[in-house]
Scaffold this motif. Structure first.
Motif, PDB file in Angstrom:
ATOM      1  N   PHE A 186      41.399  81.093  57.255  1.00 29.10           N
ATOM      2  CA  PHE A 186      42.227  80.320  58.178  1.00 29.10           C
ATOM      3  C   PHE A 186      43.266  79.528  57.393  1.00 29.10           C
ATOM      4  CE2 PHE A 186      38.478  80.929  60.815  1.00 29.10           C
ATOM      5  CZ  PHE A 186      39.057  81.293  62.015  1.00 29.10           C
ATOM      6  N   VAL A 187      44.447  79.440  57.967  1.00 28.80           N
ATOM      7  CA  VAL A 187      45.489  78.607  57.357  1.00 28.80           C
ATOM      8  C   VAL A 187      45.720  77.433  58.297  1.00 28.80           C
ATOM      9  CG1 VAL A 187      47.794  78.589  56.400  1.00 28.80           C
ATOM     10  CG2 VAL A 187      46.508  80.725  56.506  1.00 28.80           C
ATOM     11  N   TYR A 188      45.665  76.237  57.755  1.00 24.55           N
ATOM     12  CA  TYR A 188      45.830  75.049  58.579  1.00 24.55           C
ATOM     13  C   TYR A 188      47.141  74.384  58.219  1.00 24.55           C
ATOM     14  CZ  TYR A 188      40.901  75.980  59.121  1.00 24.55           C
ATOM     15  OH  TYR A 188      39.709  76.587  59.363  1.00 24.55           O
ATOM     16  N   ALA A 189      48.136  74.602  59.081  1.00 23.11           N
ATOM     17  CA  ALA A 189      49.455  74.036  58.785  1.00 23.11           C
ATOM     18  C   ALA A 189      49.397  72.515  58.879  1.00 23.11           C
ATOM     19  CB  ALA A 189      50.461  74.590  59.783  1.00 23.11           C
ATOM     20  N   GLY A 190      48.786  72.021  59.936  1.00 22.67           N
ATOM     21  CA  GLY A 190      48.789  70.569  60.143  1.00 22.67           C
ATOM     22  C   GLY A 190      47.565  69.926  59.525  1.00 22.67           C
ATOM     23  N   HIS A 191      46.707  69.435  60.387  1.00 26.78           N
ATOM     24  CA  HIS A 191      45.511  68.749  59.904  1.00 26.78           C
ATOM     25  C   HIS A 191      44.359  69.727  59.785  1.00 26.78           C
ATOM     26  CE1 HIS A 191      47.670  65.068  60.771  1.00 26.78           C
ATOM     27  NE2 HIS A 191      47.909  65.525  61.985  1.00 26.78           N
ATOM     28  N   LYS A 192      43.401  69.345  58.982  1.00 32.08           N
ATOM     29  CA  LYS A 192      42.107  70.051  58.946  1.00 32.08           C
ATOM     30  C   LYS A 192      41.051  68.969  58.841  1.00 32.08           C
ATOM     31  CE  LYS A 192      38.976  73.176  56.991  1.00 32.08           C
ATOM     32  NZ  LYS A 192      37.837  72.799  57.839  1.00 32.08           N
ATOM     33  N   TRP A 193      40.353  68.780  59.918  1.00 36.12           N
ATOM     34  CA  TRP A 193      39.446  67.633  59.967  1.00 36.12           C
ATOM     35  C   TRP A 193      38.190  67.925  59.169  1.00 36.12           C
ATOM     36  CZ3 TRP A 193      42.480  64.122  61.004  1.00 36.12           C
ATOM     37  CH2 TRP A 193      43.455  64.243  62.005  1.00 36.12           C
ATOM     38  N   GLY A 194      37.754  66.921  58.460  1.00 36.01           N
ATOM     39  CA  GLY A 194      36.544  67.074  57.662  1.00 36.01           C
ATOM     40  C   GLY A 194      35.794  65.760  57.579  1.00 36.01           C
ATOM     41  N   MET A 195      34.616  65.850  57.028  1.00 34.59           N
ATOM     42  CA  MET A 195      33.754  64.681  56.971  1.00 34.59           C
ATOM     43  C   MET A 195      33.060  64.637  55.622  1.00 34.59           C
ATOM     44  SD  MET A 195      31.042  63.654  59.892  1.00 34.59           S
ATOM     45  CE  MET A 195      32.005  62.990  61.251  1.00 34.59           C
ATOM     46  N   THR A 196      32.849  63.444  55.137  1.00 37.27           N
ATOM     47  CA  THR A 196      32.054  63.252  53.927  1.00 37.27           C
ATOM     48  C   THR A 196      30.892  62.340  54.271  1.00 37.27           C
ATOM     49  OG1 THR A 196      34.062  63.415  52.632  1.00 37.27           O
ATOM     50  CG2 THR A 196      32.110  62.549  51.535  1.00 37.27           C
ATOM     51  N   ILE A 197      29.701  62.785  53.980  1.00 40.95           N
ATOM     52  CA  ILE A 197      28.502  62.008  54.313  1.00 40.95           C
ATOM     53  C   ILE A 197      27.764  61.693  53.030  1.00 40.95           C
ATOM     54  CG2 ILE A 197      26.317  61.996  55.550  1.00 40.95           C
ATOM     55  CD1 ILE A 197      27.542  63.848  57.593  1.00 40.95           C
ATOM     56  N   ASP A 198      27.566  60.417  52.787  1.00 37.91           N
ATOM     57  CA  ASP A 198      26.912  59.984  51.559  1.00 37.91           C
ATOM     58  C   ASP A 198      25.420  59.815  51.820  1.00 37.91           C
ATOM     59  OD1 ASP A 198      26.014  58.893  49.273  1.00 37.91           O
ATOM     60  OD2 ASP A 198      27.662  57.452  49.048  1.00 37.91           O
ATOM     61  N   VAL A 199      24.640  60.775  51.348  1.00 36.52           N
ATOM     62  CA  VAL A 199      23.191  60.700  51.549  1.00 36.52           C
ATOM     63  C   VAL A 199      22.629  59.472  50.848  1.00 36.52           C
ATOM     64  CG1 VAL A 199      21.024  61.932  51.223  1.00 36.52           C
ATOM     65  CG2 VAL A 199      23.117  63.199  51.670  1.00 36.52           C
ATOM     66  N   ASN A 200      23.293  59.068  49.768  1.00 35.92           N
ATOM     67  CA  ASN A 200      22.817  57.921  49.006  1.00 35.92           C
ATOM     68  C   ASN A 200      22.873  56.650  49.851  1.00 35.92           C
ATOM     69  OD1 ASN A 200      21.878  56.802  46.589  1.00 35.92           O
ATOM     70  ND2 ASN A 200      23.919  55.928  46.220  1.00 35.92           N
ATOM     71  N   SER A 201      23.842  56.575  50.750  1.00 34.90           N
ATOM     72  CA  SER A 201      23.969  55.364  51.568  1.00 34.90           C
ATOM     73  C   SER A 201      23.121  55.434  52.827  1.00 34.90           C
ATOM     74  CB  SER A 201      25.434  55.169  51.982  1.00 34.90           C
ATOM     75  OG  SER A 201      26.255  55.188  50.853  1.00 34.90           O
ATOM     76  N   CYS A 202      22.940  56.639  53.364  1.00 35.74           N
ATOM     77  CA  CYS A 202      22.283  56.759  54.675  1.00 35.74           C
ATOM     78  C   CYS A 202      20.883  56.187  54.629  1.00 35.74           C
ATOM     79  CB  CYS A 202      22.227  58.217  55.104  1.00 35.74           C
ATOM     80  SG  CYS A 202      21.281  58.454  56.602  1.00 35.74           S
ATOM     81  N   THR A 203      20.589  55.326  55.583  1.00 34.29           N
ATOM     82  CA  THR A 203      19.257  54.727  55.647  1.00 34.29           C
ATOM     83  C   THR A 203      18.427  55.304  56.791  1.00 34.29           C
ATOM     84  OG1 THR A 203      20.002  53.027  57.166  1.00 34.29           O
ATOM     85  CG2 THR A 203      20.216  52.557  54.820  1.00 34.29           C
ATOM     86  N   GLY A 204      18.985  56.243  57.510  1.00 36.72           N
ATOM     87  CA  GLY A 204      18.243  56.825  58.621  1.00 36.72           C
ATOM     88  C   GLY A 204      18.122  55.916  59.820  1.00 36.72           C
ATOM     89  N   CYS A 205      18.998  54.928  59.916  1.00 37.68           N
ATOM     90  CA  CYS A 205      18.866  53.943  61.000  1.00 37.68           C
ATOM     91  C   CYS A 205      19.209  54.536  62.360  1.00 37.68           C
ATOM     92  CB  CYS A 205      19.766  52.743  60.740  1.00 37.68           C
ATOM     93  SG  CYS A 205      21.497  53.122  61.030  1.00 37.68           S
ATOM     94  N   SER A 206      19.825  55.710  62.389  1.00 35.88           N
ATOM     95  CA  SER A 206      20.081  56.440  63.633  1.00 35.88           C
ATOM     96  C   SER A 206      21.090  55.770  64.547  1.00 35.88           C
ATOM     97  CB  SER A 206      18.778  56.680  64.413  1.00 35.88           C
ATOM     98  OG  SER A 206      17.862  57.350  63.599  1.00 35.88           O
ATOM     99  N   ALA A 207      21.870  54.846  64.023  1.00 35.49           N
ATOM    100  CA  ALA A 207      22.945  54.261  64.834  1.00 35.49           C
ATOM    101  C   ALA A 207      23.918  55.361  65.259  1.00 35.49           C
ATOM    102  CB  ALA A 207      23.680  53.194  64.041  1.00 35.49           C
ATOM    103  N   CYS A 208      24.121  56.345  64.369  1.00 34.73           N
ATOM    104  CA  CYS A 208      25.054  57.438  64.685  1.00 34.73           C
ATOM    105  C   CYS A 208      24.574  58.197  65.916  1.00 34.73           C
ATOM    106  CB  CYS A 208      25.176  58.366  63.487  1.00 34.73           C
ATOM    107  SG  CYS A 208      23.608  58.814  62.753  1.00 34.73           S
TER     108      CYS A 208
END
Lengths: 986, 170, 455
Positions: free
Chosen positions: A745-767
């Motif tokens: 795929f070629v993304y001319a405009g945006h390409k949405w992505g996410m970075t999740i830091d397992v080191n920070s996640c406490t599993g609090c499930s707020a998400c």
């Protein structure tokens, strides 16, 4: 604001159009359009309005922002201006909405007849009844009126006091089940201060928590989760890379302990002893800081009895471990902090002393000037009032919040006392156990419907304002009180100057302005406060010294632990039971046991063997346990299902608080047991004996297997590897030249992505809670979770290893898993009707109304993140008021999945286009990233190397990995590995 | 053979009639829906040349264009009425008719599962008439176009606007 | 070879054939209608539960994460598989001029049609929104939307519809002479009925020439379908990344399995029918024996495929594949896989004994086992593999609920009902070809008899 409120009710009428357009799945489109008479100029139908207010779900007092659409609050978000929450919010805060829209809320005042039946009555009659009785009681003598309720912030609590005064009584109890009284007592003793310190975990190198689950329920979880995440960030200390040291002392490995380097499995109630033992090592090793200026000799005598070797029998902690964590604490060059939770006073004392003697006062533990007075009443006062009630010295008892009948230990004493009171009045939202005692029920406003203020700490003055018209014809509690004082209490009552609660709050804020000396005009001050959700200032730090006297008072060494101890702990979501009537909190799995809709007895395999139980279900079926045990308690035996896990100390039966309601609405009633009902006062553990009974009751969980089986799902790497830049070898082969069937795929405009830091996640499930709220996700209930039909788009994966067996790495792996929005999405080519298709911005779109429900996509999804609607969703009125009009409510038979909150993306893009500008990085925040207290999730444009999200990847490139890489799905979600401390290197 | 074919033909004919009878569009009556008050778009938008967004003020700012508030009518039609206007306040649970509310009949309804937002269309310079037809010539508004996906997509195709499903269906 | 497999029907005269056929199609008695009514009841039962499922949603089934495909798709594959042997026997063996097929092929071909019809129902039953099933087929619409031709399900749609059309044509064309035969000897509405179906067959030389040519061509068309259709079906799974399914052996493996199960089903139907309709002298032990040999052979091939599957899993050394495979046999539902091996690989070995091959009871029992075994195989492959996929946290084994069970039972009722009705109104054994067979045998005479050595 207040007049704006009255006008906003029109919008509800006009809203029918857009609401109907937004909820086509479950109701026919409205055929009538009803316009405003007079429009609210600062309000546009279809465009959300944000009102800053204060969260009232716990005493942390986070500032929140309510997202209001067409006059209905549809989402709570953290208030970025608030120094405590800083824009984040926990699962319990999110679920305040389900308290507001709870279908079990009381609509009209009720009166209990002689036959015990409840009949609805009018407000006037109710008020009359109340006032007459109060007046009579006041006439009868002093202190014949009692108030037991939850603290509601300084301004309103003052009103309550005044009301009681007016009725010639001083019996006012502000009840909080898990109050900070023990800590306050300790602070009193150590530093002669009535207030509590604040902690700065992010500025510590070592954290030792003695039973304080600071990322779950302790004190201010959102704030401490954020600080703890910063604490765990690898940073350079003394030349080397370091993540500091954290240790949790307690009988159960909870989410907090899971993120700590060391889980010190101590016997229940022996946290204090362990703390003293640590202090002992610190003292004997001569790590006492000179700056602290404490009498070391006195210290020596204080801790003499707590030699790690001698104490280890009682605490169940080996001397080596104690020495190790004491070493961490004492040798920390960069600040250390000891936290204490639970009712054990010794733990709090020891923790304060530790912080003091290690010279961390004013560094990691800070006392502030102008700290608020204690909000809750001391246990002595509570006892006094209960005794008075039992002795028939109270004619009228008003119960308003706190649910004392449920939370007061031991359960029945309060009930007996209340039954001896002439008239028990209950004022609240959802009738609970306390309401069962009352003969007059008054429906009160939810916090989001009423005015209040909060003062969680010095310099932080939160203002709670109504964000919508009341859902039910209820009244604010303090309006009732003020009116009752005015009408029933004669001249004494007239003395109360306020017309109503709103007046009381605004007056309080005028006084506040004088107090903090703000320059603005009162109107401006008031408006700013409402705009920002309060006034937030930096408070001056106070320098305190440890009172020498405290070193003199020795506390007895605890006896040996009982062979089998029941230990109760606050449930991360239900807390002291107040969350039990909120479906989201019931359905979000507990991060460690992953159990939903239930309370459980968590025991170690050894203990299980002694009880004649075996773990025969691992990975087989979706349940955490099925065999029941009978546990003997002072107030009769209780029956609980056992879940066997290595994450609890042998000889301990860990039971969560929060369930076991006999009332409190359809979602709470009749689930599990209530530990308050049998635990003695001032302790959370109880020596019991248990036996297996041949009853079965399934503990339902959405989790299949707890063993990762070496797959690349959640990864951890050692600090050394990170420092050396070593790519940890996880066994799976790397794909050097992936075969591409289709052109990329070629993304001319945006390409949405996410970075999740397992080191920070406490599993609090707020998400998870945030996702439920934002995306109209249905709650399916216990039976359907059992069938594997939980609908949450994002889940917190949890894998465990036996702490005794592992050599390296954490015993528990926790990370959020959501749709990875792959480039080579396996879900896309298999859909026969293009319902699952790729967008030009890299999202895997799921088009609900094209979906015919072949379910091929989910079969082919390696991450199993898609959810199928087995039934048409059901949102019981008025829970449906919370639905987000920007998101479709899916019908039965269609697949659904995480969209990266496409509604937010499109809205932002439309705004950008209409304003003829580029999207700003950070303009779009998905609900999960927005809620995350630990800031573990960041979202952005992959095509923009300068976006915060991409920067985060680059800065931590040593830790990046993608889930299940061997499938070459090229996810847009990149994870950052958890970082752990090598065991050898202490 | 006819003995078989004739019944079949009859069946098909009846079936066709039934389909026509039950289906809503495009066989709707083409005379406009009657409204609670005799309001004429022709007089307002046509003769008096009042711009659409003077009354439908939210179109350029929001998803829904909005029904003009009574206040807007009063603005031109003289404030004598104003005294008669009481603010409508009613709690959620009270279903009784509030005073002074006009229950307009809806003309345009979107199909299920689609999210239409006026704002970007207005800003893209799409004339109201392109979807709603020459309203300024109508006394009672008559839906000229059947607003279905084909209608949207063909226009999007012509104007080179996005044709991604996800933009409208989420 | 034992005497049992002597083709005893060489003694038949044309008249016997006609008579038997007429006897079979004589107006039915109470027993028959009771049987049909029973099947209809099963259909109604299944239909009722399907209605409920459509009304309330798929929640009424036992489905859930991660086994989003289970019984319905199993049934689908099962019935498609059943269909295949029909085409094999009627078309392929026709091209190979296999004599013993003449008596059984009509039965097999009928079975094919109704099996495909039944199979075609299941993808629709399986859908979350069955009322939109037609979105699978490309048709012009105002939304400019077409099916995605990358998706195996779209291929399925074409494969099945092609298969149904071809088989129907093949069967109806093959029926023409026989129907004409029936037309000439029947009266009343049956006569009209047959008149229409026989398309004015007069038995002239030109008609016979065209007929045999058309028949040959259709057989030619049908033959590749035997391979293609079930290969396409197998790709539903082989194209999935799910461990335990993502395997290239699936196409041949499925085709073979299809023929295996199909022949077993032919036996299952033929044996009772042969008894009740008293057509033992048309469908002789000799025919059954040959069918049994096919079953035996395909069973061996299946065993080999299972072996290959295991080998490939080991050869990949992919831990996920290996784990899924071990779970299949030693996991919570391992007994299903074991049962599958028993029914498909072990029990058919009995057919090595000629006595077993000629014993109708044993044959019947074995055929039932094979049917069960093949159903299990598909279930294990689909539900089993999905249950233990990539994410251990999402593992869960599937247990069906009443709805799936009854809809499956209903499908059998549906199949048997149609089949039974067919037997009464259309010739279930091909008179024409039987007669051909007879002439061939007559010509051959004893000395050139294929079973001479055996005899």
């Amino acid at each position: 604001m207040s007049d704006g409120l009255s006008r906003r009710s029109f919008i509800k009428l006009a809203a029918t159009a857009s609401a109907a357009a937004a909820i086509p799945g479950c109701e026919p489109a409205a055929r009538k359009l009803i316009p405003y008479v007079v429009p609210d100029e600062n309000l546009i139908p279809g465009v959300p309005t944000f009102y800053a207010t204060t969260c009232a779900e716990c005493s942390a007092g986070c500032g929140v922002v309510a997202r209001v659409m067409e006059g209905r609050v549809i989402k709570l978000e953290g208030n970025p201006a608030d120094p405590i929450s800083q824009g984040a919010i926990c699962a319990r805060g999110q679920s305040a909405l389900q308290g507001l829209y709870n279908p079990d809320r009381l609509a009209k005042p009720h009166r209990r007849g002689g036959d015990g039946k409840l009949t609805a009555i009018e407000w006037d009659d109710a008020a009359k009844l109340l006032n007459d009785q109060l007046a009579a009681a006041a006439k009868a003598g002093k202190d014949r009126v009692a108030f037991v309720g939850a603290a509601q912030g300084p301004a309103l609590d003052k009103v309550t006091q005044a009301w009681a005064q007016a009725y010639n009584s001083s019996r006012v109890i502000f009840w909080e089940a898990f109050s900070d009284e023990p800590a306050r007592a300790a602070a009193e003793a150590c530093f002669g201060r009535p207030d509590l310190p604040i902690y700065r975990l992010d500025q510590a190198e070592t954290i030792i928590s003695f039973g304080a689950d600071f990322v779950e329920t302790w004190d201010s979880p959102v704030e401490y989760a954020r600080q703890f995440a910063q604490f765990r960030m690898p940073k350079t200390r003394a030349g080397g890379l370091s993540i500091g040291h954290a240790a949790y002392v307690g009988p159960r490995l909870n989410a907090t302990a899971a993120k700590c380097d060391e889980w010190v499995a101590a016997n229940p109630g022996s946290e204090g002893a362990v703390a003293m033992a640590v202090l002992n090592v610190v003292v004997t090793q001569g790590w006492v800081s000179q700056a602290a200026g404490v009498d070391v000799a006195a210290l020596k005598t204080l801790v003499a009895d707590y030699d790690p070797e001698k104490i280890s029998a009682q605490t169940g902690v080996s001397a080596a471990t104690i020495t190790k964590i004491a070493g961490w604490f004492g040798q920390a060059t960069d600040g250390a902090v000891a936290l204490a939770g639970g009712p054990d006073p010794q733990a709090h004392l020891a923790a304060f002393i530790l912080n003091a003697v290690s010279g961390n006062l004013g560094k990691t533990m800070v006392f502030l000037d102008g700290a608020p007075a204690r909000a809750t009443s001391s246990l002595a006062d509570v006892r006094a009032v209960i005794d008075a009630m039992r002795d028939g010295q109270v004619d009228v008892l008003v119960i308003a919040g706190g649910n004392p009948a449920y939370t007061m230990p031991p359960g029945d004493a309060f009930k007996d006392a209340a039954n001896r009171v002439g008239l028990v009045v209950w004022a609240g939202e959802v009738p609970d156990e306390s309401a069962e005692l009352a003969s007059l029920w008054l429906p009160t406003h939810h916090a989001l419907e009423s005015w209040r203020d909060s003062n969680p700490r010095a310099g932080v003055y939160g203002l709670g304002q109504p964000v919508m018209q009341p859902v039910f014809p209820s009244r604010p509690l303090h309006d009732i009180l003020i009116e009752s004082a005015h009408l029933g209490a004669g001249t004494a009552g007239q003395a109360i100057a306020y017309e109503n609660a709103a007046d009381a709050v605004s007056t309080a804020w005028q006084e506040l302005q004088g107090k903090i000396g703000a320059s603005a005009t009162p109107k401006q001050f008031w408006d700013d406060a409402r705009r920002h959700g309060g006034v937030f200032q930096a408070a001056k730090e106070n320098t305190v010294k440890l009172a020498p006297a405290v070193l003199a008072q020795k506390s007895p060494v605890p006896g040996a632990a009982a062979p089998l101890t029941l230990w109760a702990f606050p449930h991360i979501f239900l807390y002291d039971g107040r969350g039990a009537n909120k479906p989201w909190l019931q359905e979000i799995p507990d991060p460690i046991t992953q159990v939903v809709w239930d309370s459980w007895a968590e025991v170690h395999p050894e203990t299980a063997k002694q009880l004649g139980l075996v773990k025969d279900y691992e990975g087989a079926r979706l349940f955490a346990g099925i065999n029941m045990v009978e546990i003997s308690t002072p107030s009769g035996p209780i029956e609980l299902t056992v879940t066997i896990s290595p994450l609890v100390k042998p000889g301990v039966i860990a039971v969560p608080y929060g369930q076991g309601h006999t009332s409190y609405g359809r979602y709470a009633r009749g689930i599990g047991v209530n530990p308050f009902a049998f635990l003695p006062e001032g302790t959370r553990n109880l020596a019991v004996n248990a036996r297996k009974i041949d009853k079965t009751h399934k503990l339902v969980t959405p989790l299949g297997k707890s063993d990762m089986m070496g797959r690349t799902i959640i990864e951890a790497m050692s600090l050394n590897d990170l420092a050396k830049g070593v790519e940890p070898d996880f066994g799976e082969e790397k794909i050097d030249q992936p075969y591409e069937m289709y052109p990329p795929f070629v993304y001319a405009g945006h390409k949405w992505g996410m970075t999740i830091d397992v080191n920070s996640c406490t599993g609090c499930s707020a998400c998870i809670a945030a996702c439920y709220a934002e995306n109209n996700i249905q709650v399916v209930g216990k039976a359907n979770v059992d069938l594997g039909r939980i609908m949450s788009w994002i889940r917190v994966e949890r894998y465990i290893r036996d702490p005794e067996e592992i050599k390296e790495g954490p015993p528990v792996y926790i990370a959020p898993v959501l749709c990875q929005q792959c480039d080579h999405a396996p879900c896309e080519p298999v859909c026969p009707v293009f319902a699952s298709s790729h967008t030009s911005e890299g999202l895997n779109a799921q088009i609900y109304n094209r979906c015919i429900g072949t379910r091929f996509c989910e079969n082919n999804c390696p991450y199993k993140v898609r959810r199928f609607n087995w039934y048409a969703p059901e949102f019981i009125e008025p829970l449906n008021f919370q639905l987000n009009p920007d998101v479709t409510v899916r019908g039965a038979g269609v697949m659904e999945k995480c969209t990266f909150c496409i509604q937010r993306i499109t809205t932002a893009e439309i705004d950008a286009r209409t304003e003829d500008r580029k999207l700003i990085d950070g303009e779009i925040i998905p609900a999960c990233a927005q809620a995350c207290p630990a800031r573990a999730i960041s979202f952005g444009d992959i095509n923009d190397p300068n976006s915060a999200m991409m920067k985060r990847r680059d800065d931590n490139h040593g830790r990046t990995y993608t889930m299940l890489p061997e499938f070459n799905a090229l996810p847009a979600v990149t994870y950052l590995r958890d970082v752990y401390q090598e065991k050898g290197k202490a | 053979m006819n003995r078989i074919l004739i019944p079949v033909a009859v069946l098909m004919f009846v079936g066709g009639l039934y389909t026509v009878a039950v289906s809503e569009r495009p066989w709707d009556p083409r005379i406009g829906v009657e409204q609670p008050i005799p309001f004429s778009h022709r007089v307002h938008a046509g003769i008096n040349k009042i711009p659409c967004q003077y009354c439908h003020e939210y179109a350029r700012r929001s998803a829904n264009s909005g029904v003009p508030p009574i206040e807007r009518c009063v603005g031109c039609h003289g404030s004598a009425l104003l005294g008669g206007i009481q603010p409508v306040t009613r709690p959620w649970t009270n279903d009784s008719q509030p005073p002074f509310e006009i229950r307009w009949n809806r003309i345009y309804t979107l199909p299920d599962f689609v999210r239409f937002v006026h704002k970007p269309h207005i800003w893209a310079g799409v004339q109201c008439q392109e979807c709603h037809g020459p309203v300024e010539t109508m006394d009672r508004v008559v839906p000229v176009h059947e607003i279905n996906m084909g209608f949207c997509v063909s226009c999007h195709a012509q104007r080179g606007a996005t044709q991604e499903c996800f933009v409208c269906h989420h | 070879m034992a005497a049992a497999v002597e083709p005893s029907n060489i003694q038949l005269s044309y008249l016997d054939v006609d008579r038997t056929a007429q006897r079979v199609m004589a107006p039915a008695g109470l027993k028959y209608w009771l049987w049909v009514a029973f099947c209809a009841f099963l259909v109604a039962l299944g239909g009722a539960f399907w209605t409920r499922q459509i009304y309330e949603g798929l929640g009424v089934t036992g489905y859930g994460q991660p086994t989003l495909w289970a019984v319905y798709i199993t049934d689908f594959v099962f019935w498609v598989g059943i269909a295949h042997s029909g085409t094999l026997i009627s078309a392929v063996l026709f091209l190979f001029r296999t004599r013993w097929r003449t008596a059984v092929y009509r039965c097999a071909e009928t079975m094919t049609i109704f099996a495909v019809v039944t199979a075609g129902l299941f993808p629709i039953v399986h859908l979350g929104r069955p009322w939109f099933f037609y979105w699978l087929c490309p048709y012009p619409n105002e939304r400019f939307l077409q099916p995605d031709f990358r998706s195996p399900l779209t291929w399925d749609f074409f494969a099945i519809s092609t298969y149904l059309t071809t088989s129907t044509l093949f069967l109806s064309v093959g029926l023409i002479p026989d129907i004409a035969n029936m037309r000439d000897i029947s009266i009343g509405w049956r006569k009209k009925f047959y008149t229409i179906l026989s398309c004015g067959w007069q038995g002239t030389d030109s008609q016979w020439r065209n007929f045999s040519m058309a028949y040959l061509l259709l057989a030619g068309f049908a033959t590749p379908l035997v391979l293609s259709v079930h290969s396409v079906v197998s790709w539903d799974f082989a194209t999935m990344q799910t461990p335990g399914m993502h395997s290239t052996i699936f196409a041949p493996y499925f085709v073979c399995g299809a023929i295996f199960s199909g022949c077993a089903m032919v036996l299952t139907l033929l044996l009772p029918m042969r008894k009740w309709l008293q057509i033992e002298d048309l469908v002789t032990v000799w025919h059954l024996d040959n069918l049994a040999k096919v079953i035996l052979f395909t069973s061996l091939v299946m065993t080999y495929s299972y072996g290959t599957e295991a080998f490939v899993v080991w050869y990949t050394q992919d831990p996920i594949e290996i784990m899924t495979f071990t779970q299949r046999f030693f996991g919570l539902q391992g007994y299903l896989a074991i049962g599958m091996i028993l029914c498909n690989c072990v029990i058919p070995l009995i057919l090595f004994s000629p006595r077993a091959r000629s014993n109708t009871v044993i044959l019947f029992i074995i055929s039932i086992f094979v049917n069960i075994g093949m159903w299990l195989e598909r279930f294990v492959l689909i539900a089993g593999s999905l249950a233990t996929a990539q994410m251990p946290s999402q593992w869960k084994f599937y247990v069906p609920k009443l709805t799936e069970v009854l809809i499956t039972v209903g499908s059998f009722g549906w199949f048997l009902m149609n089949f039974s009705i067919f037997t009464k109104f259309l010739p279930i054994v091909s008179m024409t070809e039987l007669k051909e067979g007879i002439t061939w045998l007559r010509k051959a005479g004893r000395e050139r008899h294929p079973y001479r050595k055996a005899a």
